[in-house]
Write a protein that holds these residues in place. Structure first.
Motif, mmCIF file in Angstrom:
data_model
loop_
_atom_site.group_PDB
_atom_site.id
_atom_site.type_symbol
_atom_site.label_atom_id
_atom_site.label_comp_id
_atom_site.label_asym_id
_atom_site.label_seq_id
_atom_site.Cartn_x
_atom_site.Cartn_y
_atom_site.Cartn_z
ATOM 1 N N LEU A 101 0.741 -1.243 -0.072
ATOM 2 C CA LEU A 101 -0.157 0.095 0.164
ATOM 3 C C LEU A 101 0.701 1.230 -0.060
ATOM 4 C CD1 LEU A 101 -2.929 -0.573 2.278
ATOM 5 C CD2 LEU A 101 -2.636 -1.119 0.013
ATOM 6 N N GLY A 102 2.055 1.130 0.310
ATOM 7 C CA GLY A 102 2.939 2.161 0.425
ATOM 8 C C GLY A 102 2.636 3.094 1.559
ATOM 9 N N ASN A 103 3.183 4.487 1.600
ATOM 10 C CA ASN A 103 3.083 5.193 2.610
ATOM 11 C C ASN A 103 1.473 5.841 2.813
ATOM 12 O OD1 ASN A 103 5.661 5.040 3.379
ATOM 13 N ND2 ASN A 103 6.171 6.980 2.062
ATOM 14 N N ALA A 104 1.019 5.973 3.861
ATOM 15 C CA ALA A 104 -0.226 6.409 4.006
ATOM 16 C C ALA A 104 -0.395 7.961 3.679
ATOM 17 C CB ALA A 104 -1.026 6.451 5.510
ATOM 18 N N PRO A 105 -1.614 8.261 3.038
ATOM 19 C CA PRO A 105 -1.536 9.925 2.513
ATOM 20 C C PRO A 105 -1.516 10.649 3.863
ATOM 21 C CG PRO A 105 -3.803 8.682 2.555
ATOM 22 C CD PRO A 105 -2.766 7.798 2.811
ATOM 23 N N LEU A 106 -0.993 11.700 3.588
ATOM 24 C CA LEU A 106 -0.882 12.640 4.548
ATOM 25 C C LEU A 106 -2.349 13.163 5.281
ATOM 26 C CD1 LEU A 106 1.543 15.442 3.118
ATOM 27 C CD2 LEU A 106 1.718 14.631 5.164
#
Lengths: 198, 512
Positions: A190-195
């Motif tokens: 999923l990668g990094n969570a959105p800001l």
């Protein structure tokens, strides 16, 4: 400056004062401890046992650990790979011990020596490696239910052996254990969570 | 304010392998020591307010895709002391993450708010009148939203959770889904080895990249050795950058008027003791509690496969309030390696049969509300965790074991393994008292693990009886803050990560 004023040892350890002073009890820990250091990824677990060389364990230590492995893990009777001739359990411990800090390695050696040589009247003061299967099992059980020091030592050695056997993937299918699955299943990242929104 | 540059994957981390000079000198508005729950949140909050933030992490940077899903290897790569951090007598493993992201990378994702009765104790006993449920609620709301905290859905309650829930319902005990910080759980069961697909909302994929997007700089392999003061006020830190082979790559100094310690409840007091700071009360390192936990395994007639599905599904909170026992039970999945460590089914044949039947086992984790009887000490060379389960807490531990055994039996288990050093198997309710009452509070008798060290720099209103104010600043050193589980004045019974996130958010807002 080093503070040497450590807490006194429990009274029932008086006979093992020299070991305790060197921190063995803490190291028996290391069992729980560093024993887990990743060695399977090195070279141990696929080697044929008869070709194994030991770089950290001394020959008499290998004998003790091998004998305890036989007593603790009679694997063939259960359709699992042998703990001594298929899975190089003792070699895995050897590799692990290579990664221990020097002091820990010394304490492990001391623990193995004590385990093998601990004189017990009911075993006619024989070394562990000289006991029959039945007596060896009896000895292990007696240690398991013994004093603080004995329990810790026994738990440590058993943990070392069990971990270094069951971490080998060849032991998994018989128990229906799946091991790592993410890549097998193709689970996407999923990668990094959105800001966060302000 | 700097331009926001969020990246979709991974982190830009300064590592020992990047070092080209013998000494690194940096300046910032805030230097944060530790990159776990407290450090990452503090770094993000301050960076987004325009502060120049530097985060120093003693552990390595291990990107998610490098996680192996092999617990033994993960202990070596991701945990403090390679998984070997233990108390002085060796019967309590204290497992903490030691990598960028800290323990949030290797925990089980469980999120409980601080129980209100705990906050009331803090208000009454420690003068923390500000820390009310109403005061903290907005902080909890915010971090829970940021971290996708939610009640486990039905698909996130694995077989081991389902049988435990059924047993609790049969007994009429309160049982609830656990709340977890995870997005679209992959149900791999390998939480303790790090989440390879970034579904666990650890600091590695949330607050750290967010802090970095706002300009925070992150240094791994960098162990802070000393907090520096000028005129009694915090002025920075001294650190050492160490390569993975143990050799020193560089020394480092960071000048900053604000220093935030968030290295965890073991390392933070060690750093203060090394620095000789903030210890007017003599309580730095004292007051250690840790929720000493046991994993009580039960064997079921049908396959459970405790390694399948989400690792943690439900919890029993029937006994959470101290008046009712002061413990909770969480169903816990585990793999083969963990299984060998959690019970003593005997040697030889009984051990083999225990392992042969591994797929029929389910686990219950006990968490007790222990008293703060331990201490972290530094002898000039090494730390020591001096903690023995107190006689006051031993009855609580036994009650928790008994409840776990009763619950397993009600859930259909045919055998329950008491996690003691000697072989103790419960096969019926009649066995419970027999097997548990005879346990002794001796070292090396219970197989304990702690994932929740707490309390070693605890908050309080009185500077003579606490280390830190309610706003996180130390009583003694202006500009020096603590923002991790060291703050907690008492153990909180439940998994503390959300409490740390909320307190760190509040501390950062007060700092700004």
């Amino acid at each position: 400056m080093k503070n040497n004023n450590r807490a006194p040892l429990p009274g029932h350890l008086a006979g093992l004062e020299p070991l305790s002073r060197r921190g063995f009890l803490r190291a028996s820990v290391l069992a729980g401890a560093a024993l887990t250091s990743g060695c399977a990824s090195l070279f141990g677990r696929k080697d044929a046992p008869e070709t194994l060389q030991y770089y950290s364990l001394k020959p008499d230590e290998v004998d003790v650990i091998t004998r305890l492995t036989e007593i603790m893990l009679p694997t063939e009777r259960y359709g699992l790979p042998s703990s001594t001739t298929v899975v190089p359990t003792v070699k895995n411990i050897d590799i692990m011990a290579q990664r221990f800090p020097e002091q820990t390695r010394e304490l492990l050696g001391l623990g193995i020596w004590v385990f093998n040589n601990r004189p017990m009247m009911s075993f006619k003061f024989k070394k562990f490696t000289s006991l029959s299967d039945a007596k060896a099992l009896e000895y292990v059980n007696a240690m398991q239910e013994g004093a603080f020091f004995e329990r810790g030592l026994m738990t440590t050695l058993k943990a070392l052996i069990a971990l270094n056997y069951w971490r080998d993937e060849r032991t998994w299918p018989g128990l229906e254990y799946h091991g790592p699955v993410t890549e097998t299943w193709g689970v996407r990242r999923l990668g990094n969570a959105p800001l966060p929104r302000a | 304010m700097s331009q926001v540059k969020w990246q979709a994957s991974g982190l830009q981390v300064h590592q020992a392998s990047d070092v080209t000079s013998e000494h690194i000198a940096l300046e910032a508005d805030v230097v944060v020591v530790g990159s776990g729950a407290g450090g990452a949140v503090t770094a993000y909050e301050l960076a987004r307010m325009g502060k120049r933030v530097i985060v120093l992490e003693a552990g390595p940077y291990v990107p998610s895709q490098a996680f192996t899903e092999d617990f033994t290897e993960s202990l070596h790569a991701l945990y403090q002391d390679k998984g070997g951090q233990a108390n002085s007598s060796g019967d309590l493993l204290v497992l903490q993450g030691a990598c960028v992201g800290g323990s949030t990378v290797v925990n089980g994702c469980v999120c409980f708010r601080t129980p209100d009765f705990i906050l009331q104790d803090w208000q009454r006993d420690f003068g923390l009148s500000e820390l009310t449920e109403a005061e903290l609620a907005p902080y909890f709301d915010e971090v829970e939203q940021n971290l996708s905290v939610h009640d486990n859905g039905e698909h996130e309650i694995a077989r081991h959770g389902q049988v435990i829930r059924a047993g609790a319902n049969k007994l009429g005990w309160s049982v609830k889904p656990l709340r977890r910080n995870i997005r679209q759980c992959g149900l791999t069961g390998h939480c303790l080895s790090g989440c390879k697909t970034e579904r666990k909302q650890s600091m590695l994929v949330t607050y750290l990249p967010w802090a970095q997007a706002h300009g925070a700089r992150i240094y791994s392999d960098t162990r802070v050795e000393k907090v520096v003061t000028e005129g009694g006020v915090a002025s920075g830190v001294e650190a050492v950058v160490t390569r993975h082979d143990g050799t020193v790559a560089a020394t480092m100094t960071v000048k900053a008027p604000r220093v935030v310690l968030a290295a965890g409840a073991v390392q933070t007091p060690v750093l203060l003791l090394k620095s000789g700071l903030a210890n007017r009360s003599g309580l730095v390192g004292k007051n250690f509690a840790c929720h000493p936990s046991l994993l009580v395994a039960g064997r079921y007639p049908e396959p459970i496969h405790p390694w399948r599905g989400a690792m943690l599904g439900v919890h029993v909170d029937e006994f959470m309030h101290p008046d009712k026992g002061g413990f909770i039970l969480e169903d816990g999945g585990f793999g083969l390696v963990e299984m060998t460590m959690l019970a003593e089914p005997g040697t030889g044949k009984p051990f083999m049969e225990y392992m042969e039947n591994a797929r029929y086992l389910a686990g219950l984790v006990t968490l007790i509300h222990d008293h703060n009887v331990g201490a972290i000490e530094w002898d000039g060379e090494r730390k020591a965790i001096n903690y023995q389960l107190s006689d006051a807490d031993f009855p609580s531990m036994k009650r928790a074991i008994k409840a776990a055994a009763k619950l397993h039996l009600a859930s259909g288990a045919t055998e329950v393994y008491v996690p003691a050093s000697d072989k103790r198997v419960i096969r019926s309710e009649a066995d419970i008292d027999l097997q548990v009452d005879s346990l002794e509070n001796d070292p090396q008798h219970l197989r304990m693990v702690s994932y929740h060290p707490q309390g070693t720099c605890h908050m309080g209103a009185d500077p003579d009886h606490s280390v830190v104010k309610a706003n996180g600043e130390t009583h003694d050193v202006p500009g020096l803050y603590v923002a991790d589980a060291s703050l907690l004045p008492t153990s909180i019974i439940v998994n503390p990560q959300i409490t740390v996130y909320a307190l760190a958010t509040r501390i950062a807002r007060h700092m700004s």
